[in-house]
Write a protein that holds these residues in place. Structure first.
Motif, PDB file in Angstrom:
ATOM      1  N   VAL A  34       1.908 -18.999  59.669  1.00 39.92           N
ATOM      2  CA  VAL A  34       0.650 -19.728  59.631  1.00 39.92           C
ATOM      3  C   VAL A  34      -0.363 -18.988  58.773  1.00 39.92           C
ATOM      4  CG1 VAL A  34      -1.293 -20.509  61.046  1.00 39.92           C
ATOM      5  CG2 VAL A  34       1.041 -20.866  61.831  1.00 39.92           C
ATOM      6  N   THR A  35      -0.415 -17.666  58.880  1.00 37.06           N
ATOM      7  CA  THR A  35      -1.400 -16.906  58.129  1.00 37.06           C
ATOM      8  C   THR A  35      -1.080 -16.862  56.648  1.00 37.06           C
ATOM      9  OG1 THR A  35      -0.217 -14.867  58.632  1.00 37.06           O
ATOM     10  CG2 THR A  35      -2.048 -15.454  60.082  1.00 37.06           C
ATOM     11  N   ASN A  36       0.170 -17.047  56.270  1.00 22.36           N
ATOM     12  CA  ASN A  36       0.552 -17.015  54.862  1.00 22.36           C
ATOM     13  C   ASN A  36       0.464 -18.373  54.190  1.00 22.36           C
ATOM     14  OD1 ASN A  36       1.084 -14.299  55.039  1.00 22.36           O
ATOM     15  ND2 ASN A  36       3.241 -14.567  55.508  1.00 22.36           N
ATOM     16  N   THR A  37       0.033 -19.393  54.914  1.00 16.40           N
ATOM     17  CA  THR A  37      -0.064 -20.732  54.347  1.00 16.40           C
ATOM     18  C   THR A  37      -1.244 -20.780  53.382  1.00 16.40           C
ATOM     19  OG1 THR A  37       0.767 -21.632  56.419  1.00 16.40           O
ATOM     20  CG2 THR A  37      -0.305 -23.173  54.919  1.00 16.40           C
ATOM     21  N   PRO A  38      -1.005 -21.208  52.145  1.00 16.00           N
ATOM     22  CA  PRO A  38      -2.115 -21.273  51.186  1.00 16.00           C
ATOM     23  C   PRO A  38      -3.088 -22.376  51.560  1.00 16.00           C
ATOM     24  CG  PRO A  38      -0.131 -22.203  50.235  1.00 16.00           C
ATOM     25  CD  PRO A  38       0.258 -21.630  51.567  1.00 16.00           C
ATOM     26  N   THR A  39      -4.360 -22.151  51.263  1.00 18.44           N
ATOM     27  CA  THR A  39      -5.378 -23.150  51.562  1.00 18.44           C
ATOM     28  C   THR A  39      -5.557 -24.061  50.362  1.00 18.44           C
ATOM     29  OG1 THR A  39      -7.110 -21.667  50.782  1.00 18.44           O
ATOM     30  CG2 THR A  39      -6.621 -21.636  53.137  1.00 18.44           C
ATOM     31  N   SER A  40      -5.931 -25.297  50.638  1.00 15.64           N
ATOM     32  CA  SER A  40      -6.133 -26.248  49.551  1.00 15.64           C
ATOM     33  C   SER A  40      -7.556 -26.102  49.025  1.00 15.64           C
ATOM     34  CB  SER A  40      -5.879 -27.666  50.047  1.00 15.64           C
ATOM     35  OG  SER A  40      -6.868 -28.020  50.997  1.00 15.64           O
ATOM     36  N   GLY A  41      -7.818 -26.707  47.892  1.00 18.11           N
ATOM     37  CA  GLY A  41      -9.136 -26.613  47.273  1.00 18.11           C
ATOM     38  C   GLY A  41     -10.057 -27.737  47.692  1.00 18.11           C
ATOM     39  N   THR A  42      -9.792 -28.390  48.808  1.00 16.37           N
ATOM     40  CA  THR A  42     -10.612 -29.507  49.259  1.00 16.37           C
ATOM     41  C   THR A  42     -11.862 -28.985  49.943  1.00 16.37           C
ATOM     42  OG1 THR A  42      -8.613 -30.794  49.637  1.00 16.37           O
ATOM     43  CG2 THR A  42     -10.640 -31.602  50.650  1.00 16.37           C
ATOM     44  N   ALA A  43     -12.998 -29.506  49.562  1.00 17.31           N
ATOM     45  CA  ALA A  43     -14.266 -29.129  50.185  1.00 17.31           C
ATOM     46  C   ALA A  43     -14.790 -30.309  50.989  1.00 17.31           C
ATOM     47  CB  ALA A  43     -15.284 -28.732  49.127  1.00 17.31           C
ATOM     48  N   VAL A  44     -15.329 -30.017  52.146  1.00 15.33           N
ATOM     49  CA  VAL A  44     -15.868 -31.056  53.021  1.00 15.33           C
ATOM     50  C   VAL A  44     -17.352 -30.829  53.183  1.00 15.33           C
ATOM     51  CG1 VAL A  44     -15.784 -32.051  55.327  1.00 15.33           C
ATOM     52  CG2 VAL A  44     -13.690 -31.241  54.253  1.00 15.33           C
ATOM     53  N   THR A  45     -18.127 -31.887  52.978  1.00 18.81           N
ATOM     54  CA  THR A  45     -19.572 -31.810  53.142  1.00 18.81           C
ATOM     55  C   THR A  45     -19.976 -32.808  54.212  1.00 18.81           C
ATOM     56  OG1 THR A  45     -19.812 -31.277  50.800  1.00 18.81           O
ATOM     57  CG2 THR A  45     -21.784 -31.960  51.968  1.00 18.81           C
ATOM     58  N   LEU A  46     -20.669 -32.325  55.233  1.00 20.04           N
ATOM     59  CA  LEU A  46     -21.110 -33.192  56.320  1.00 20.04           C
ATOM     60  C   LEU A  46     -22.470 -33.781  55.999  1.00 20.04           C
ATOM     61  CD1 LEU A  46     -20.191 -30.978  59.400  1.00 20.04           C
ATOM     62  CD2 LEU A  46     -18.861 -32.836  58.409  1.00 20.04           C
ATOM     63  N   SER A  47     -22.678 -35.024  56.413  1.00 19.55           N
ATOM     64  CA  SER A  47     -23.994 -35.641  56.248  1.00 19.55           C
ATOM     65  C   SER A  47     -24.964 -34.979  57.214  1.00 19.55           C
ATOM     66  CB  SER A  47     -23.917 -37.139  56.525  1.00 19.55           C
ATOM     67  OG  SER A  47     -23.635 -37.357  57.894  1.00 19.55           O
TER      68      SER A  47
END
Length: 100
Positions: A34-47
């Motif tokens: 789990v710790t070696n899983t690469p993160t995606s480049g998706t950014a989330v912005t909340l209203s």
């Protein structure tokens, strides 16, 4: 009343105990995967409305009333109108059935 058995029952096999050392190795392997899983480049912005909803707001809870109810329960003085509870349950059920 008597119930006769038509078939003989079979004995259950013995349950084998788990090896806890093997279990800890499996958990460690899961953690590293789990710790070696690469993160995606998706950014989330909340209203701003969503941000306001996720923040803790103590005004939603009347803490003085909660303490009064806790004390009444402890003292055995809390009374409930079971007729009112039953009416509410019936009304909720009727509203639910109308929506189906």
């Amino acid at each position: 009343m008597s119930i006769d058995r038509t078939q003989a029952t079979q004995p259950i096999g013995a349950v084998q105990p788990r090896d806890t050392a093997d279990n800890s190795l499996q958990q460690a392997a899961r953690k590293t995967s789990v710790t070696n899983t690469p993160t995606s480049g998706t950014a989330v912005t909340l209203s701003s409305a969503q941000s306001a909803l996720t923040q803790s707001n103590t005004q939603d809870i009347n803490s003085q009333r909660v303490e009064e109810l806790k004390q009444a329960i402890r003292d055995g003085k809390l009374t409930m109108d079971i007729g009112k509870i039953a009416d509410g349950l019936l009304q909720d059920t009727q509203d639910y059935l109308k929506g189906i």
